[in-house]
Design a protein around this motif. Structure first.
Motif, PDB file in Angstrom:
ATOM      1  N   ILE A  60      22.502 -26.159   7.076  1.00 18.50           N
ATOM      2  CA  ILE A  60      23.787 -26.716   7.488  1.00 18.50           C
ATOM      3  C   ILE A  60      24.362 -25.768   8.527  1.00 18.50           C
ATOM      4  O   ILE A  60      24.620 -24.601   8.241  1.00 18.50           O
ATOM      5  N   THR A  61      24.502 -26.250   9.755  1.00 21.78           N
ATOM      6  CA  THR A  61      25.033 -25.403  10.815  1.00 21.78           C
ATOM      7  C   THR A  61      26.505 -25.694  11.013  1.00 21.78           C
ATOM      8  O   THR A  61      26.881 -26.816  11.314  1.00 21.78           O
TER       9      THR A  61
ATOM     10  N   GLN B 100      33.625 -27.621   7.688  1.00 22.94           N
ATOM     11  CA  GLN B 100      32.634 -27.844   6.633  1.00 22.94           C
ATOM     12  C   GLN B 100      32.100 -29.275   6.688  1.00 22.94           C
ATOM     13  O   GLN B 100      30.895 -29.502   6.569  1.00 22.94           O
ATOM     14  N   GLU B 101      33.020 -30.226   6.870  1.00 22.03           N
ATOM     15  CA  GLU B 101      32.592 -31.621   6.925  1.00 22.03           C
ATOM     16  C   GLU B 101      31.661 -31.868   8.100  1.00 22.03           C
ATOM     17  O   GLU B 101      30.658 -32.569   7.970  1.00 22.03           O
ATOM     18  N   ILE B 102      31.985 -31.284   9.254  1.00 24.20           N
ATOM     19  CA  ILE B 102      31.128 -31.465  10.430  1.00 24.20           C
ATOM     20  C   ILE B 102      29.735 -30.918  10.142  1.00 24.20           C
ATOM     21  O   ILE B 102      28.729 -31.560  10.443  1.00 24.20           O
ATOM     22  N   GLY B 103      29.684 -29.734   9.513  1.00 21.99           N
ATOM     23  CA  GLY B 103      28.393 -29.148   9.159  1.00 21.99           C
ATOM     24  C   GLY B 103      27.593 -30.065   8.257  1.00 21.99           C
ATOM     25  O   GLY B 103      26.405 -30.324   8.488  1.00 21.99           O
ATOM     26  N   LEU B 104      28.257 -30.580   7.221  1.00 24.23           N
ATOM     27  CA  LEU B 104      27.567 -31.437   6.249  1.00 24.23           C
ATOM     28  C   LEU B 104      27.122 -32.748   6.901  1.00 24.23           C
ATOM     29  O   LEU B 104      26.003 -33.219   6.672  1.00 24.23           O
ATOM     30  N   ARG B 106      26.528 -33.293  10.099  1.00 26.10           N
ATOM     31  CA  ARG B 106      25.452 -33.010  11.045  1.00 26.10           C
ATOM     32  C   ARG B 106      24.113 -32.885  10.310  1.00 26.10           C
ATOM     33  O   ARG B 106      23.092 -33.385  10.757  1.00 26.10           O
ATOM     34  N   ASN B 107      24.179 -32.213   9.148  1.00 23.29           N
ATOM     35  CA  ASN B 107      22.989 -32.047   8.323  1.00 23.29           C
ATOM     36  C   ASN B 107      22.421 -33.407   7.903  1.00 23.29           C
ATOM     37  O   ASN B 107      21.224 -33.657   7.978  1.00 23.29           O
ATOM     38  N   GLU B 108      23.312 -34.324   7.467  1.00 27.45           N
ATOM     39  CA  GLU B 108      22.898 -35.676   7.077  1.00 27.45           C
ATOM     40  C   GLU B 108      22.284 -36.419   8.257  1.00 27.45           C
ATOM     41  O   GLU B 108      21.244 -37.064   8.141  1.00 27.45           O
ATOM     42  N   GLU B 110      20.867 -35.261  10.961  1.00 22.64           N
ATOM     43  CA  GLU B 110      19.556 -34.752  11.338  1.00 22.64           C
ATOM     44  C   GLU B 110      18.471 -35.308  10.439  1.00 22.64           C
ATOM     45  O   GLU B 110      17.407 -35.720  10.882  1.00 22.64           O
ATOM     46  N   LYS B 111      18.774 -35.346   9.131  1.00 26.04           N
ATOM     47  CA  LYS B 111      17.800 -35.886   8.170  1.00 26.04           C
ATOM     48  C   LYS B 111      17.533 -37.345   8.474  1.00 26.04           C
ATOM     49  O   LYS B 111      16.402 -37.806   8.437  1.00 26.04           O
TER      50      LYS B 111
END
Lengths: 233, 118
Positions: A60-61, B100-104, B106-108, B110-111
């Motif tokens: 998580i970035t 934090q929300e942006i990070g989470l 973005r992670n979703e 990408e997957k």
């Protein structure tokens, strides 16, 4: 619930740790291939995210640096939303040994505690540190022990495991400035059971502590105040 | 009219005009605009009606009327600063949550992208 069905997630907050992160992750996977490892890249400017991804972690970035507390909380949010049963916090610098993971996870698996703290001082372990650092830790330890009315020896330890209740609590409210000490008081005031187990730690492989000696007095005052506020809230 | 009265009159009018200008440029949120306009008006009224200030000073046993003005001014400044630090704290909290929300998310994302491609 049996051992194998519990979903365990390792949370690694990382800020510019490209040198050590890959090794930390691969050491964890070698011993526990069934675990999920999530790395919170706290706005690093080096190749931390890429190194962690290559080692097989979920990354998580964060678009900007939040500091340790905000980064770790992102990990707890991730665990809460994905429905993990156990979340373990491990430092990216390699001072927490993956061989010790079972020691801090087992009390949660067996339902003995809601949070397990990996402590350097419970028994004589291989860890050595400077006298002033030890004095600071002792003061913090007695403060936390006083406010939680429990015997805590190593409240600043970042090597810790929490169960579902703790994950939920941390996802909702987590101190951003001095999370290690503060979170103990907060969990305790919500009636969660905290225990400490002795673990061995390595000297850090790379990087330095987030608390430098110059700032340590300021840190102590802030933490003390924060603990006091939390315990009356 | 004394000279100092003219000066304070000019200053309070300038403040009001400047605040109105900021509101027109949408550089100031309404809640703060109202606050500053209120300050400006109080200053304006007190510089026109100096007798009011003297009356108030007498009521609280302050012998030199302008010092009451200083006291009130400083107290208001403190309150405003306190309010602003509360606002800054709230904003900081919100920025943390958003980051934090942006990070989470973005992670979703990408997957999601990987699933589509692979």
């Amino acid at each position: 619930m049996s051992y194998d069905t519990l979903k365990v997630c390792i949370i690694i907050p990382a800020y510019n740790e490209e040198k050590s992160i890959a090794q930390v992750i691969s050491r964890i996977f070698r011993l526990h291939p069934e675990f999920t490892v999530v790395v919170i890249d706290d706005g690093s400017s080096d190749g931390t995210a890429a190194a962690a991804k290559a080692a097989g972690a979920d990354v998580i970035t964060l678009p900007q640096n939040l500091g340790i507390g905000g980064a770790v909380q992102t990990g707890y949010l991730y665990c809460a939303r994905k429905g993990f049963d156990v979340a373990v916090q491990v430092d990216a610098d390699g001072q927490h040994k993956p061989e010790e993971l079972d020691k801090i996870i087992n009390p949660i698996r067996e339902g003995q505690a809601d949070m397990v703290l990996g402590s350097r001082w419970v028994e004589n372990t291989g860890y050595r540190s400077s006298r002033s650092r030890r004095a600071g830790m002792l003061i913090l330890a007695s403060l936390v022990s006083f406010f939680t009315r429990r015997h805590v020896t190593d409240p600043t330890s970042g090597f810790r495991a929490v169960g579902r209740k703790g994950i939920q609590l941390f996802a909702e409210d987590y101190s951003t400035d001095y999370p290690e000490v503060d979170s103990l008081v907060s969990l305790n005031s919500h009636g969660l059971r905290i225990i400490e187990v002795a673990v061995e730690m390595d000297q850090r492989q790379a990087g330095s502590s987030s608390i430098s000696s110059v700032k340590s007095i300021y840190y102590m005052i802030k933490v003390t105040l924060s603990i006091m506020i939390r315990s009356v809230r | 009219m004394e000279r100092v009265q003219v000066l304070s009159l000019c200053l309070s009018v300038a403040l009001i005009v400047f605040v109105l200008h900021l509101i027109r440029r949408r550089a100031l949120r309404e809640q703060y605009a109202l606050l500053w306009l209120f300050f400006g008006l109080v200053m304006l009224v007190l510089s026109i009606k100096t007798s009011w200030l003297e009356w108030m000073a007498e009521a609280v046993n302050v012998f030199y009327a302008p010092s009451l003005l200083f006291l009130v001014g400083i107290v208001l400044c403190f309150l405003l600063i306190l309010h602003l630090t509360v606002v800054v704290s709230k904003l900081t909290e919100r920025i943390i949550v958003l980051t934090q929300e942006i990070g989470l998310i973005r992670n979703e994302l990408e997957k999601h992208g990987q699933e589509k491609n692979g």
